[in-house]
Design a protein around this motif. Structure first.
Motif, mmCIF file in Angstrom:
data_model
loop_
_atom_site.group_PDB
_atom_site.id
_atom_site.type_symbol
_atom_site.label_atom_id
_atom_site.label_comp_id
_atom_site.label_asym_id
_atom_site.label_seq_id
_atom_site.Cartn_x
_atom_site.Cartn_y
_atom_site.Cartn_z
ATOM 1 N N GLY A 144 -2.090 16.630 2.460
ATOM 2 C CA GLY A 144 -3.252 17.029 2.808
ATOM 3 C C GLY A 144 -3.386 16.311 3.288
ATOM 4 N N HIS A 145 -3.485 14.323 2.535
ATOM 5 C CA HIS A 145 -4.095 13.091 2.800
ATOM 6 C C HIS A 145 -2.498 11.809 3.322
ATOM 7 N N GLU A 146 -3.368 11.123 4.417
ATOM 8 C CA GLU A 146 -2.732 10.036 5.060
ATOM 9 C C GLU A 146 -1.672 9.726 3.909
ATOM 10 N N ALA A 147 -0.266 9.436 4.162
ATOM 11 C CA ALA A 147 0.025 8.756 3.459
ATOM 12 C C ALA A 147 1.617 7.407 4.193
ATOM 13 N N ALA A 148 1.901 6.777 3.512
ATOM 14 C CA ALA A 148 2.423 5.484 3.964
ATOM 15 C C ALA A 148 3.574 5.001 3.277
ATOM 16 N N THR A 149 4.343 4.169 4.071
ATOM 17 C CA THR A 149 5.959 3.180 3.896
ATOM 18 C C THR A 149 4.911 2.460 2.893
ATOM 19 N N ILE A 150 5.491 1.658 1.737
ATOM 20 C CA ILE A 150 5.028 0.652 0.777
ATOM 21 C C ILE A 150 4.934 -0.877 2.204
ATOM 22 N N HIS A 151 6.200 -0.590 2.301
ATOM 23 C CA HIS A 151 6.381 -1.950 3.180
ATOM 24 C C HIS A 151 5.470 -2.309 4.495
ATOM 25 N N ARG A 152 4.711 -0.783 5.344
ATOM 26 C CA ARG A 152 3.585 -0.612 5.776
ATOM 27 C C ARG A 152 1.713 -0.675 5.314
ATOM 28 N N LEU A 153 1.928 -0.070 4.248
ATOM 29 C CA LEU A 153 0.737 -0.586 3.116
ATOM 30 C C LEU A 153 0.422 -1.871 3.482
ATOM 31 N N LEU A 154 1.715 -2.624 3.241
ATOM 32 C CA LEU A 154 1.431 -4.429 2.448
ATOM 33 C C LEU A 154 1.750 -5.365 3.535
ATOM 34 N N GLN A 155 1.662 -4.042 4.804
ATOM 35 C CA GLN A 155 1.955 -4.823 6.112
ATOM 36 C C GLN A 155 3.267 -6.935 5.727
ATOM 37 N N LEU A 156 4.156 -6.429 5.319
ATOM 38 C CA LEU A 156 5.247 -7.172 5.300
ATOM 39 C C LEU A 156 4.933 -8.337 6.266
#
Length: 761
Positions: free
Chosen positions: A422-434
């Motif tokens: 129930g909490h927003e999740a992101a891909t590692i790539h998007r989190l790091l903003q490669l």
């Protein structure tokens, strides 16, 4: 349609990434000028193609040509060199040794050429208008007086400029191709080389062809080496030996190794280069001195110690990853200090009231560990409650108003993590903003503002990506790594999860209790049986099925029927969206490559008037399920990465683009020249499926995949399914897969580096 069985292939050419053109016999050969009308069969592995062409003198009668034609597009006028042959079933054919493209001379040929998507800005409708206006002079006008294109209805100055620029690029590419084809380079590879180097392409190819392998994606050492021989670089030239060593290490990285022992490296390079060990060892010394590779002595569980040779990026990443994890573990600050004095019995009572579920003792240990240790690992198989444990950790962290970041390696895994917690999740790539080039917006100087970071599906995170992530974790942040260590390791180099668990200094909990509800699932029960080396139970479950078929080709046909008809009819699942075929290997009758062709014919067949685009041995259509096969930091808002899956939503012959809607709901355009970054994904190898989950998984198990039949491969495939697993194939192949333990560990130094200077727990 001609099939490969109907057209026996000649001796296989090199594979596409190493293919440098058709064979060139000593005899001069016959010449045939023709327009390529359609490609009826193309084998992307060998380059062998069956096509139909028209000639001016042939009228409406089409001729069959066979041979090396990869890269040619329908609508192009070709000058073919080869010989006339007679096929016992299909009669007279032209066997192609090589070809060049030529400009068409007839009105019909010009219209077909311009409308085929070869010139950006011109589609079939506009091609007809231009040719209606200028007739046989059309190409001369585009070449010499392109400003006259504005005379055509619907063509303004902006579009005219676009067409002129595209024409100039095509002409420049063709000039470069004349040289490149003289040294054995195919058309499609010539385009890549030109786009990388522009007008400098010829000088680069002449002076340092080994640069191509490093600079141009899709060109391997073998292609560069063939070109080097054609331009006269000696067999034992130092630059060739150094390139061969780096290629051997690069191939090892593709197989998952961060380094190779020096003796293995030299042996591998000997086979590739055909040169004795002594000069190769000398070239290795030069590479080390030039800092092209890193040589380091590491402990080895069998040999005592080895001389390990790394490509520089892998050495840096492994060293940095170990340093980063040790630094986080020993940080003097704690962003979840509120949990150090918690009354855990009260905390678990509150959690029980909130969720209605009581944690098992192992799960409670994992929750405590994650919220009190700055680095922790949670592992376990399916049905053991990893997901609920993570949800519980998130619930308690939320209660303390902690800043929580959830990530996973793939879009599908991130979506699933978000749904579970129930909490927003992101891909590692998007989190790091490669960013283009692979640099991240978040790093040690600009860390992620989070109190708790949870990484799901850590088994598929490779050393390079893990290092980028760890560098972005702030001291004091709690890092929880979650994954199933018994699954296949990452596609990229390294065994990060396994290596971290092997380092006794890292706190961890392994969940082993299978919950009652999970025991009722054939998918979960059989996954655990397979993991324990026991045969799965093939009957008695409504979510696990077996279709026996000993013949490999018949098994492939049966699988296609299961996917396209039986599963949709019985379970109401969409064969493209909900069903994923996972094959042990890419090649062979029941491999992902051939299954993709058959499934595409059933699910996305050719339709009259519908645009499609052929690239090499593949044809792309609207509705196709596709996957990205390399990291491309220049695409999309934050890059498109290896393993991203999507659906083709549009093909524009006029703009020379194909559009994919990814599983992260992002629309991404591909130029036609970039289509080698995409593969069809109706079927994919089990390795490529890591980190993803599908409602239904169908797995071919045949004796033709003998070398790939391994326990962790089958276990990984079965655990990708959330609702349904269907196995199709041979009982003998199934028995081999369950019995065979994967051969050997990858060459990595992460465990050793993690334990350096660390106290034992």
């Amino acid at each position: 349609m001609h099939s490969p069985a109907q057209h026996p292939e000649p001796q296989p050419e090199p594979q596409p990434e190493d293919a440098t053109g058709a064979r060139r016999p000593a005899e001069r050969g016959a010449q045939l000028d023709a327009v390529l009308e359609r490609i009826t069969y193309a084998n992307e592995e060998t380059g062998y193609t069956v096509a139909r062409v028209s000639t001016e003198r042939g009228g409406d009668n089409l001729l069959t040509v066979v041979g090396a034609l990869l890269g040619a597009q329908p609508g192009e006028s070709l000058r073919l060199t080869g010989r006339w042959t007679s096929h016992p079933q299909y009669g007279k054919q032209f066997e192609v040794w090589n070809y060049t493209t030529v400009l068409p001379a007839t009105v019909q040929g010009i219209q077909r050429y311009l409308g085929s998507g070869l010139i950006k800005g011109i589609g079939p409708v506009m091609a007809e208008r231009i040719v209606d206006q200028f007739g046989v002079e059309t190409l001369d006008i585009i070449e010499k007086t392109p400003e006259r294109l504005v005379e055509v209805d619907g063509l303004g100055p902006k579009r005219t400029t676009l067409i002129t620029a595209a024409w100039e690029e095509q002409r420049a590419i063709k000039e470069v191709m004349v040289f490149l084809q003289s040294v054995g380079v195919t058309t499609s590879i010539s385009v890549k080389i030109y786009r990388q180097y522009g007008d400098a392409a010829i000088s680069v190819v002449r002076e340092d062809p080994y640069r191509l392998a490093a600079d141009v994606w899709g060109i391997g050492f073998k292609t560069a080496d063939t070109i080097a021989q054609a331009v006269g670089i000696p067999h034992d030239a130092p630059q060739r030996l150094r390139a061969g060593l780096q290629y051997t290490l690069s191939e090892a990285a593709d197989d998952g190794h961060c380094y190779l022992p020096e003796d293995k490296l030299i042996q591998g390079a000997e086979k590739i280069l055909g040169v004795p060990a002594e000069p190769i060892a000398a070239a290795l010394g030069e590479l080390v001195a030039e800092e092209g590779v890193v040589r380091e002595t590491l402990p080895d569980p069998v040999l005592g110690e080895v001389s390990a040779v790394y490509l520089v990026p892998f050495h840096r990443a492994e060293q940095s990853l170990a340093d980063g994890l040790r630094t986080l573990l020993n940080a003097g600050v704690d962003r979840l200090a509120a949990f150090s004095g918690v009354d855990w019995s009260k905390a678990f009572d509150w959690l029980h009231r909130r969720t209605g579920v009581e944690l098992a003792p192992e799960q409670a240990d994992a929750v405590t560990l994650a919220l009190t240790e700055k680095v922790a690992v949670l592992t376990g198989g399916p049905g053991c409650g990893k997901s609920f444990t993570v949800r519980s950790i998130v619930e308690l962290a939320r209660a303390k108003r902690a800043k929580i970041t959830l990530v996973a390696p793939t879009g599908r895994a991130a979506k699933r993590l978000s749904e579970l917690t129930g909490h927003e999740a992101a891909t590692i790539h998007r989190l790091l903003q490669l960013r283009p080039g692979g640099e991240a917006a978040f790093d040690r100087d600009n860390p992620i503002d989070a109190d708790l970071i949870v990484v799901d599906e850590t088994s598929m995170v490779d050393t390079i990506l893990a290092n980028r992530l760890i560098k972005a974790v702030a001291p004091g942040t709690h890092l929880l790594l979650v994954g199933d260590v018994d699954q296949l390791p990452s596609v990229g180099a390294g065994e990060v999860l396994r290596d971290i668990l092997a380092a006794e200094s890292i706190p961890r909990v392994r969940l082993t209790q299978i919950f009652r509800q999970a025991k009722e699932s054939g998918v979960i029960t059989n996954a655990h049986r397979i993991n324990a080396g026991e045969r799965p139970e093939l009957s008695g479950y409504d979510d696990f099925f077996w279709f026996g078929c000993e013949d490999t080709e018949e098994a492939a046909k049966l699988l296609v029927d299961v996917v396209t008809r039986r599963i949709p009819r019985k379970f109401g699942l969409d064969p493209r969206r909900d069903v994923q075929v996972l094959a042990p290997m890419h090649r062979g009758p029941a491999g992902a490559g051939n299954l993709n062709e058959q499934l595409q014919q059933e699910l996305t067949p050719a339709r009259d008037g519908a645009p499609e685009r052929r690239h090499g041995g593949r044809v792309f259509r609207v509705g196709d399920k596709v996957t990205q096969i390399r990291n491309n930091y220049d695409k999309g808002t934050a890059g498109v990465f290896n393993g991203t899956v999507g659906v083709v939503t549009a093909i524009s012959l006029e703009q020379q683009t194909l559009t994919v809607l990814t599983d992260e709901d992002e629309s991404v355009d591909y130029d036609f020249a970039e289509l080698d970054e995409l593969q069809h994904a109706y079927a994919m190898t089990i390795h490529r499926s890591q980190g993803s989950e599908y409602p239904a998984v169908v797995i071919p198990l045949t004796t033709s995949a003998w070398v790939m039949l391994q326990r962790n491969l089958l276990y990984t495939a079965v655990t990708r399914a959330s609702k349904l697993v269907v196995l199709v194939g041979s009982r003998r192949a199934l028995a081999v897969a369950v019995r065979t333990v994967s051969a050997g560990r990858r060459h990595t130094g992460l465990t050793h580096r993690l334990q350096l200077g660390m106290p034992r727990p």
